[in-house]
Structures are given as C-alpha cells and as structure tokens.
Design a protein around this motif. Structure first.
Motif, short mmCIF file in Angstrom:
data_model
loop_
_atom_site.label_atom_id
_atom_site.label_comp_id
_atom_site.label_asym_id
_atom_site.label_seq_id
_atom_site.Cartn_x
_atom_site.Cartn_y
_atom_site.Cartn_z
N UNK A 101 0.98 -1.26 -0.04
CA UNK A 101 -0.08 -0.02 0.24
C UNK A 101 0.79 1.23 0.18
N UNK A 102 0.55 2.21 -0.99
CA UNK A 102 1.29 3.26 -1.19
C UNK A 102 2.27 3.86 -0.37
N UNK A 103 1.99 4.44 0.92
CA UNK A 103 2.98 4.90 1.90
C UNK A 103 3.79 3.91 2.84
N UNK A 104 3.64 2.76 2.45
CA UNK A 104 4.34 1.72 3.40
C UNK A 104 5.30 0.85 2.66
N UNK A 105 5.94 1.53 1.38
CA UNK A 105 6.86 0.63 0.61
C UNK A 105 8.30 0.51 1.38
N UNK A 106 8.67 1.46 2.15
CA UNK A 106 9.85 1.27 2.62
C UNK A 106 9.95 0.65 3.80
N UNK A 107 8.97 0.08 4.36
CA UNK A 107 8.77 -0.68 5.61
C UNK A 107 9.84 -1.95 5.44
N UNK A 108 9.83 -2.29 4.18
CA UNK A 108 10.59 -3.57 3.95
C UNK A 108 12.04 -3.51 3.51
N UNK A 109 12.41 -2.27 3.41
CA UNK A 109 13.59 -1.98 2.57
C UNK A 109 14.98 -2.76 3.26
N UNK A 110 14.95 -2.71 4.47
CA UNK A 110 16.16 -3.52 5.12
C UNK A 110 15.76 -5.35 4.82
N UNK A 111 14.93 -5.80 5.09
CA UNK A 111 14.74 -7.16 4.90
C UNK A 111 14.88 -7.60 3.46
N UNK A 112 14.27 -6.55 2.51
CA UNK A 112 14.75 -6.95 1.10
C UNK A 112 16.32 -6.89 0.67
N UNK A 113 17.01 -5.98 1.34
CA UNK A 113 18.34 -5.84 1.12
C UNK A 113 18.98 -6.91 1.58
N UNK A 114 18.70 -7.69 2.75
CA UNK A 114 19.08 -8.74 3.30
C UNK A 114 18.94 -10.01 2.25
N UNK A 115 17.69 -10.03 1.85
CA UNK A 115 17.06 -11.07 0.92
C UNK A 115 17.79 -11.07 -0.36
N UNK A 116 18.21 -10.16 -1.00
CA UNK A 116 19.06 -9.77 -2.28
C UNK A 116 20.42 -10.45 -2.09
N UNK A 227 -14.99 8.81 -1.66
CA UNK A 227 -14.80 8.33 -3.07
C UNK A 227 -13.27 8.70 -3.39
N UNK A 228 -12.45 9.13 -2.57
CA UNK A 228 -11.05 9.18 -2.69
C UNK A 228 -10.48 7.84 -2.63
N UNK A 229 -9.93 7.36 -3.92
CA UNK A 229 -9.30 5.93 -3.88
C UNK A 229 -7.87 6.09 -3.76
N UNK A 230 -7.06 6.82 -4.12
CA UNK A 230 -5.72 6.96 -4.15
C UNK A 230 -5.12 8.22 -3.17
N UNK A 231 -3.99 8.12 -2.85
CA UNK A 231 -3.21 9.08 -2.03
C UNK A 231 -3.46 10.51 -2.85
N UNK A 251 2.60 8.81 5.62
CA UNK A 251 1.89 9.28 4.42
C UNK A 251 2.87 10.43 3.95
N UNK A 252 3.18 11.57 4.71
CA UNK A 252 4.09 12.57 4.31
C UNK A 252 5.43 12.21 4.04
N UNK A 253 5.93 11.19 4.22
CA UNK A 253 7.51 10.74 3.77
C UNK A 253 7.20 10.52 2.29
N UNK A 254 6.02 10.31 1.62
CA UNK A 254 5.92 9.84 0.28
C UNK A 254 4.99 10.49 -0.61
N UNK A 255 3.94 11.20 0.18
CA UNK A 255 3.07 12.13 -0.82
C UNK A 255 2.90 13.29 -0.10
#
Length: 296
Positions: A101-116, A227-231, A251-255
């Motif tokens: 979900x849009x604002x929460x993409x970076x919450x997985x940055x560290x585990x993804x780096x370890x995975x890569x 009715x608002x469906x996106x950030x 939210x304000x860190x991304x939008x």
C-alpha cells in the motif's frame, strides 16, 4: 489408429486425476477449461492405452473402479511432484513479487536488502496494491507477499511478522484554523468531515484503521462516502478544505500537497504494518522473506 501404450499423455492424466476428485464430467470440464466431449475423449484414450476401463459411468454417478483406484494411487504422487516442480520453476522465473500500500513501501527495505544479498540471482519486484482491491492481487497470485496495515482477519491469508508502527496524523487543509494547532484529538473530528473508507475496503480494516462513528464522549464524527481511492485523490480532496483524512506518519514521507498540512492526532491507536501471504501454495521465497523479517 495405433495406440502407443507406453506413452504417457499429460492431458489424459490431468483429466483422469481431476475426474477422480470431482466424480463429475461437467465439473471436470469446467475446472480444466475444456468441453465435456473433450474430457470424455481424453479419458477414453487413456483407457485404450491401459487396456481396460478405469471409470464406471451411469446416468446418476461416476466412480473409479478398482483398476482406476490402482492407477490413481500410483500416479497422483508423481503428478503432484510434477505440479510442484512446475510451480517452483515458474516462481523462480517470476521472482519474488511484493505488494504494498502506497506509503508503506519502505518498511521492507532492510529485509529486502538482506534477501537480495542471500539470493543475488533471484529477482525482487515491488507492485503497488490499490486501496479498492487490497487483497485481490494476492488472491489472484499476481503477487507473492504483501505489506499491509493491521488488522487482517481473512481466513485464506496468513498474517506474518510486524514491520513497523506509525503514529496517527490528520491531513487537513492549510487554510483550516485547526491546521495551526500543535496537535488534534479524536474529539476534534466531530467538528470536521472525515474521508471514509472505500466500499471495497475489508470490514475489519475499515472499522479499526478509520475513526469510529462517534468520539469517546459520544459526539458523531461526520464521514464522507469515501470517493477518494488513491493518495493523490485524497490529498486533493483535503486541499479543497471541506474534508480531512486520518492517516499515519508514513504518508507525508511519500506523498505531499502544498495546500495540505499534517497534524499529530491523539486518541487513536498507532497503525501497525505487517506482512501477509496466501495460506494455499505459499511461495517458498515469500516465507523466507518473512523469516528474515522476524529475525531482523
């Protein structure tokens, strides 16, 4: 026509195995995307190859005979292994697909780096999930694992480890008098109009991430239809000055929007972000990623 009795036809075997589960020609045809005559044709071809009938058919029922049961017992484990091998190969070709979900993409940055680092040859892609269909991509196997907001109470999904916790903020037009306050409380929402959840948002999420219908003191909280469906749509609606949105510090860190302020909001629990994946046929690399998150 000469029948090669030693050749194994995967299409015939798939029809036989599916029919053994369904015991119904119509449902077998529907499940495999074939016509009923084609299902019958493939079964007859298999029976010719074996040399005897495998299925007893009447107008009322379909059942495997003893020879069919014997073939089923020998073939099913091998066919299941074949399916698993194909699924694993396809998963490797697609890589690990992570929904967010849009604002929460970076919450997985560290585990993804370890995975890569651990799997350098395994592709990892990030796919944004729409708020109007939060679990649809996961259920359609378009993604393997998902970053989601709590709570999740879906029986077909596994709730994994927590990724992050975010305090609550209120997105409000900079022109509104409340925007100058150092903080706002849930009681203040009774004097505002809150953008509500879209109708397709899961009910447990709508009930707990969004504010309740009344404040703790019992004052009604006016709610928009959602009715608002996106950030960007939400921020545009807030910027007009007639509505506010209860969100999180992510939210304000991304939008952002030049006419929208974010004010700390008290009286509502912090938002929890966690991992979710399908209970059936989970990706081995998705569960490995979840394991890394738990370790970290």
């Amino acid at each position: 026509m000469i029948v090669d009795v030693n050749r194994v036809d995967p299409a015939e075997m798939e029809v036989f195995l599916t029919l053994a589960e369904e015991l119904h020609f119509g449902r077998t045809a529907e499940r495999l995307g074939l016509s009923q005559p084609r299902v019958s044709q493939l079964l007859r071809s298999l029976e010719r190859r074996v040399g005897r009938r495998l299925v007893e058919r009447t107008s009322r029922r379909v059942a495997l005979n003893p020879l069919g049961e014997h073939l089923l017992a020998g073939v099913r484990p091998a066919f299941d292994d074949l399916r698993r091998a194909f699924a694993a190969t396809r998963a490797a070709a697609l890589g690990l697909r992570i929904g967010f979900l849009g604002p929460y993409v970076t919450t997985l940055d560290v585990p993804v780096a370890h995975f890569r680092d651990r799997y350098p040859d395994y592709a990892v892609s990030l796919v944004q999930v729409p708020w109007t269909d939060i679990f649809g991509p996961l259920r359609r196997a378009e993604i393997d694992i998902q970053i989601c907001l709590a709570p999740v109470r879906q029986p077909d999904l596994i709730v994994g480890p927590q990724l992050a916790i975010f305090p609550r903020l209120l997105a409000i037009a900079r022109s509104h008098p409340f925007a100058a306050r150092p903080r706002l409380d849930i009681e203040d929402l009774a004097d505002l109009r809150v953008i509500g959840p879209n109708a397709n948002v899961p009910p447990e999420f709508a009930d707990e991430f969004w504010p309740p219908s009344t404040t703790p003191s019992g004052r009604p909280i006016p709610r928009d239809s959602g009715t608002a469906c996106t950030e960007p749509e939400m921020l545009s609606a807030v910027a007009r000055g007639d509505r506010v949105f209860v969100t999180t510090a992510a939210l304000p860190t991304h939008f952002s929007h030049p006419d929208v302020a974010f004010v700390p909001l008290t009286g509502m629990p912090d938002a929890r972000v966690l991992l979710v994946w399908r209970r059936d046929n989970p990706s081995a690399h998705a569960t490995e990623l979840a394991r890394l998150v738990a370790q970290l």
